[in-house]
Design a protein around this motif. Structure first.
Motif, PDB file in Angstrom:
ATOM      1  N   GLY B  48       0.866  -1.183   0.000  1.00  0.00           N
ATOM      2  CA  GLY B  48       0.000   0.000   0.000  1.00  0.00           C
ATOM      3  C   GLY B  48       0.899   1.226   0.000  1.00  0.00           C
ATOM      4  N   CYS B  49       0.738   2.078  -0.992  1.00  0.00           N
ATOM      5  CA  CYS B  49       1.574   3.274  -1.070  1.00  0.00           C
ATOM      6  C   CYS B  49       0.800   4.324  -1.836  1.00  0.00           C
ATOM      7  CB  CYS B  49       2.890   2.955  -1.775  1.00  0.00           C
ATOM      8  SG  CYS B  49       3.991   4.377  -1.895  1.00  0.00           S
ATOM      9  N   SER B  85      -4.692   3.539   1.105  1.00  0.00           N
ATOM     10  CA  SER B  85      -3.913   2.523   0.365  1.00  0.00           C
ATOM     11  C   SER B  85      -3.618   1.300   1.239  1.00  0.00           C
ATOM     12  CB  SER B  85      -2.597   3.128  -0.133  1.00  0.00           C
ATOM     13  OG  SER B  85      -2.851   4.197  -1.017  1.00  0.00           O
ATOM     14  N   GLY B  86      -3.279   1.537   2.499  1.00  0.00           N
ATOM     15  CA  GLY B  86      -2.938   0.433   3.389  1.00  0.00           C
ATOM     16  C   GLY B  86      -4.136  -0.466   3.656  1.00  0.00           C
ATOM     17  N   GLY B 109       2.463  -1.627   4.036  1.00  0.00           N
ATOM     18  CA  GLY B 109       2.174  -0.271   3.573  1.00  0.00           C
ATOM     19  C   GLY B 109       3.380   0.591   3.871  1.00  0.00           C
ATOM     20  N   GLY B 336       0.466   5.887   3.024  1.00  0.00           N
ATOM     21  CA  GLY B 336       0.208   4.568   2.440  1.00  0.00           C
ATOM     22  C   GLY B 336       0.313   3.435   3.439  1.00  0.00           C
ATOM     23  N   ALA B 337       0.999   3.694   4.564  1.00  0.00           N
ATOM     24  CA  ALA B 337       1.189   2.648   5.576  1.00  0.00           C
ATOM     25  C   ALA B 337       0.093   2.657   6.628  1.00  0.00           C
ATOM     26  CB  ALA B 337       2.549   2.841   6.264  1.00  0.00           C
TER      27      ALA B 337
END
Lengths: 129, 385, 349
Positions: B48-49, B85-86, B109, B336-337
């Motif tokens: 995930g980014c 994203s994560g 992520g 993203g994390a």
């Protein structure tokens, strides 16, 4: 922003052209290819009235890099009299005019430029009336 | 579909990690998760980014991370849903295991945000809004959430003190989390006297710019005991929903429709309701977000989220402890994390590993992660096995 | 064929700076500017305003008064000495914004402070020739005076727009005359930010020679005398010059005051006398006779004789009036803010 990317939206940013769904009548600004209300795919073009009212607002004190010189600036969600909602800057407001329900009119303004030698992006800002 | 369990978690301290690169951040947390689970290989991996491109000049992050994790040729996919994203990567990993396609899946992520200047970071984050019809006009994420706060205050009487209470609580929780970026305790007065970013949000109403990574190891629930060293945490419910990309297009400017929808899906799938959630990590990118989300997840009546946090109902020991990790606010928000980091905290809570910030007896927990102004929302409900 | 104005409109920035505020910074004598040049304050464009944005808003007001479709406009001419682009027309943006594209002739004019009246002059001629049905003529500027220079007390911003046609007129243009010579009283070289001027040489051999030359020739051509007019407006680089030239020609203060905006507005360059005319049309009555004469350094003057028609009554209230723009909703700037607005502060690259 590349000049074609800016140019593509002139009908909306310069002239407030919206798309009216021929099936359900919903006014879309910007125009869409499919109506999110009734899934209709036919539209007619309508020039929106330039007036609306503020639904919510803020003052951005730390702008993104391409707006750094302009900070702080006021921004609002405006509901246009024809129905669509937009996000835009509020210009030339006095104390007490950055409020929910304030009537505004869109004016033609510079939004930002691509440095001193790049293109100038024009568009709309809301001015209290 | 097979039941899926999380059997390993990995995460390092978030912060301005000048020595660490994008790949370092992902790989070190992935290695921790692999070690935590005790597995000797993975079958597939997700990253995930949000914006490797704008923050670090790097795309094609799936293959990059597989390479530096020494895992080529496993399939490696990057998942992008802005700040969700994560959470979206976790959902993708969950589906891959549930479907039977793979057994051991790494979900990580990552975001490396400090290699660009502050206004460049603001620009990069603003790409999660509608570029043509929001960001074109100069609006920023603090600005968009500030407008949400103004609308919520106008409609429900929410106050700046209530917003500040979110930050105070989350910093108090973060002070007990060794992984938190800003573990200092703060007061309501500190928040209200801090510099204004977008009225009415002060800098202490905003989550920070953070470098960080987080990772999870997923496997079929019925293999958890065999594969893992520690207790597995089963994913009972997984819900994701979308909403209009532009905040202004929402019918109600004080509700996050995708959060309501995603939570509904997760509750239905898990067979649990809001009253059964014992600990929850929510996406408090701004203090107002936590208040609105706590209502939209069904913990409080609409409009009562502000009073609830001010009254201590979301503190550890309260009715529903929210953001025991410190949340995005104190722990940090490596965008993203974040969705993965939330799951790391809930797994640790359910495994009883949270020390001073442990919610006693917690068996069922929830994560809520969102992108943009809530145009993407992901909710997971988990229970320790 | 009778030709004239079908619609007119003005637009001014809301920001102002007072003469005292500028004088304070440079240690200059404010009373001498106020009294000697009859300047009290001037308009200042906000950072998001330029000739294009001012021209578009003025054109929208002109269209509202003209009550015609923008597609009927066959020419768009914008006169200015501060076009935002060195290469790329101002007029195309204006035409696009009001919806006059694509079957339209377009050009940018530049003739110091006379470019706006030039656009009016050319549009009138094209309508009269039958080449176009309507023509949009705009005078707009966001002029810059060098810091501390005398021009800094006057150089201001504003726009006036006129739609010329042959039917539904609010005023007929009965006669027009142009007068010009090569007179180097004021100039700006390419790539230079601020103009240069020749001090007192800008007066008698420049401003007065050309405004008097054009006016006398037109009065002679028309067989009219100053007393035949209800209003007169001259280019107004400061408060003093237009009053003096009016008096020299035999006009009285009452005829000149309606279009005399400069004490509160400053010199809007290409917008100056056209903006004065909008203020006159805002209150004019059918049958009124108006005399207008511009001046642009370099040098030349365009003079016009107009007669107000019955349609003025219904047009006046269809858009904002110029005096309202001038007098209401003002925001006063300190010199520091003004310097920032006008990009007079050096910043790191």
């Amino acid at each position: 922003m590349s000049s074609p990317r800016s140019w593509r939206h002139y009908p909306q940013r310069y002239r407030y052209e919206a798309a009216v769904c021929t099936k359900c009548g919903k006014v879309h600004f910007p125009p869409r290819l499919i109506c999110d209300a009734c899934k209709g795919r036919e539209f007619t073009t309508k020039t929106m009235a330039r007036t609306g009212k503020i639904l919510t607002h803020t003052i951005v004190r730390v702008g993104p890099s391409n707006f750094a010189d302009q900070s702080p600036f006021a921004v609002a969600v405006v509901e246009m009299d024809d129905g669509p909602r937009i996000t835009c800057q509020v210009a030339d407001w006095n104390q007490g005019q950055l409020t929910i329900g304030q009537k505004v009119r869109l004016e033609f303004r510079k939004i930002y430029d691509e440095g001193a030698s790049g293109i100038i992006n024009y568009g709309y800002k809301a001015v209290p009336i | 579909m097979r039941d899926v369990a999380i059997i390993g978690v990995g995460m390092k301290k978030c912060g301005e990690l000048w020595e660490k690169s994008l790949r370092d951040l992902y790989v070190e947390s992935a290695l921790d998760a692999i070690d935590d689970a005790g597995v000797d290989h993975i079958d597939s991996m997700y990253v995930g980014c949000m914006s490797g491109g704008l923050f670090a000049g790097q795309e094609h992050i799936g293959a990059l991370m597989a390479d530096y994790l020494g895992q080529t040729p496993v399939p490696a996919t990057r998942v992008e849903s802005a700040c969700a994203s994560g959470g979206a990567a976790l959902r993708a990993g969950f589906l891959e295991v549930a479907s039977g396609m793979s057994d051991i899946v790494l979900v990580g992520g990552v975001e490396k945000m400090t290699d660009v200047s502050g206004d460049e970071a603001t620009y990069a984050l603003a790409t999660a809004s509608d570029q043509e019809w929001e960001a074109f006009n100069g609006i920023t994420f603090p600005g968009l959430y500030a407008m949400m706060a103004v609308a919520h205050m106008h409609k429900y009487g929410t106050t700046s003190e209530m917003l500040a209470s979110v930050a105070v609580k989350n910093h108090a929780n973060g002070s007990k989390n060794p992984l938190a970026q800003f573990p200092m305790k703060i007061t309501v007065e500190d928040v209200l006297s801090s510099v204004m970013v977008a009225d009415p949000l002060h800098i202490l109403d905003c989550s920070p710019i953070t470098d960080g990574g987080a990772a999870l190891i997923l496997c079929p629930a019925d293999q958890a005991k065999k594969l893992a060293k520690k207790a597995g945490v089963k994913i009972l419910g997984c819900g994701m929903a979308s909403d209009t990309i532009a905040y202004h297009s929402r019918g109600d400017l004080t509700t996050l429709g995708a959060v309501v929808k995603a939570a509904g899906l997760a509750y239905k799938m898990s067979g649990k309701g809001p009253k059964e959630i014992q600990v929850c990590e929510v996406h408090d990118c701004f203090t107002i977000a936590e208040i609105i989300v706590s209502e939209d997840l069904g913990f409080f009546e609409k409009g009562k989220g502000g009073a609830a946090v001010k009254g201590g109902e979301t503190a550890i020991g309260g009715k529903i402890p929210i953001n025991t990790s410190g949340g995005l606010k104190s722990k940090g928000h490596p965008v993203g994390a974040t969705g993965v980091a939330q799951a790391v905290e809930i797994v640790k809570q359910l495994r009883g590993e949270c020390g001073d910030r442990q919610v006693k007896g917690a068996r069922v927990g929830m994560t809520q992660n969102m992108g943009g102004t809530g145009a993407s929302a992901v909710v997971h409900i988990m229970e320790v096995m | 064929m009778t030709v004239g104005i079908v619609g007119y409109g003005a637009h001014l920035p809301r920001h102002r700076i007072k003469v005292e505020e500028i004088a304070k910074v440079w240690g200059a004598d404010a009373p001498s500017y106020k009294k000697g040049l009859e300047l009290r304050e001037k308009s200042v464009p906000a950072p998001d305003q330029d000739v294009i944005t001012l021209a578009v808003e003025a054109a929208r007001n002109a269209l509202a008064r003209a009550q015609i479709g923008a597609q009927e406009i066959g020419a768009v001419y914008v006169g200015s000495e501060s076009h935002p682009y060195a290469v790329k027309p101002t007029g195309t943006v204006v035409a696009e914004a009001i919806g006059a594209v694509p079957n339209c002739h377009c050009a940018d004019f530049e003739f110091a402070c006379k470019a706006g009246s030039e656009a009016m002059f050319v549009c009138t001629g094209l309508v009269k020739s039958g080449y176009i049905k309507y023509g949009l003529a705009i005078g707009a500027d966001t002029s810059q005076g060098a810091p501390g220079d005398a021009l800094e007390y006057s150089a201001s911003a504003g726009a006036a727009a006129y739609i010329m046609g042959s039917e539904n007129l609010v005023a007929t243009i009965d006669l027009q005359h142009s007068f010009m010579t090569d007179t180097p009283d004021f100039w700006r070289r390419e790539y230079q930010h601020y103009p240069q001027h020749a001090g007192r040489y800008t007066g008698e051999p420049a401003y007065f020679k050309h405004t008097l030359g054009a006016s006398k020739a037109l009065l002679e051509k028309s067989g009219m005398k100053p007393a035949d007019f209800d209003f007169a407006v001259f280019h107004q680089p400061n408060g003093k010059f237009p009053m003096r030239v009016g008096k020299m020609l035999g006009f009285k203060r009452e005829q000149l005051e309606t279009g005399w905006l400069v004490p509160l507005l400053g010199n809007t360059y290409s917008g100056a006398s056209p903006l004065g005319l909008t203020a006159i049309l805002d209150i004019a009555k059918p049958g009124n006779k108006i005399f207008m004469c511009s001046y642009g350094s370099g040098s030349g003057s365009d003079a016009f004789i107009l007669t107000v028609t019955d349609r003025i009554r219904e047009a006046q209230d269809r858009a904002v009036k110029t005096r309202k723009l001038l007098d209401e909703n003002k925001i006063y700037l300190e010199y520091g803010e003004y310097a920032k607005f006008r990009k007079k502060i050096l910043k790191a690259e």
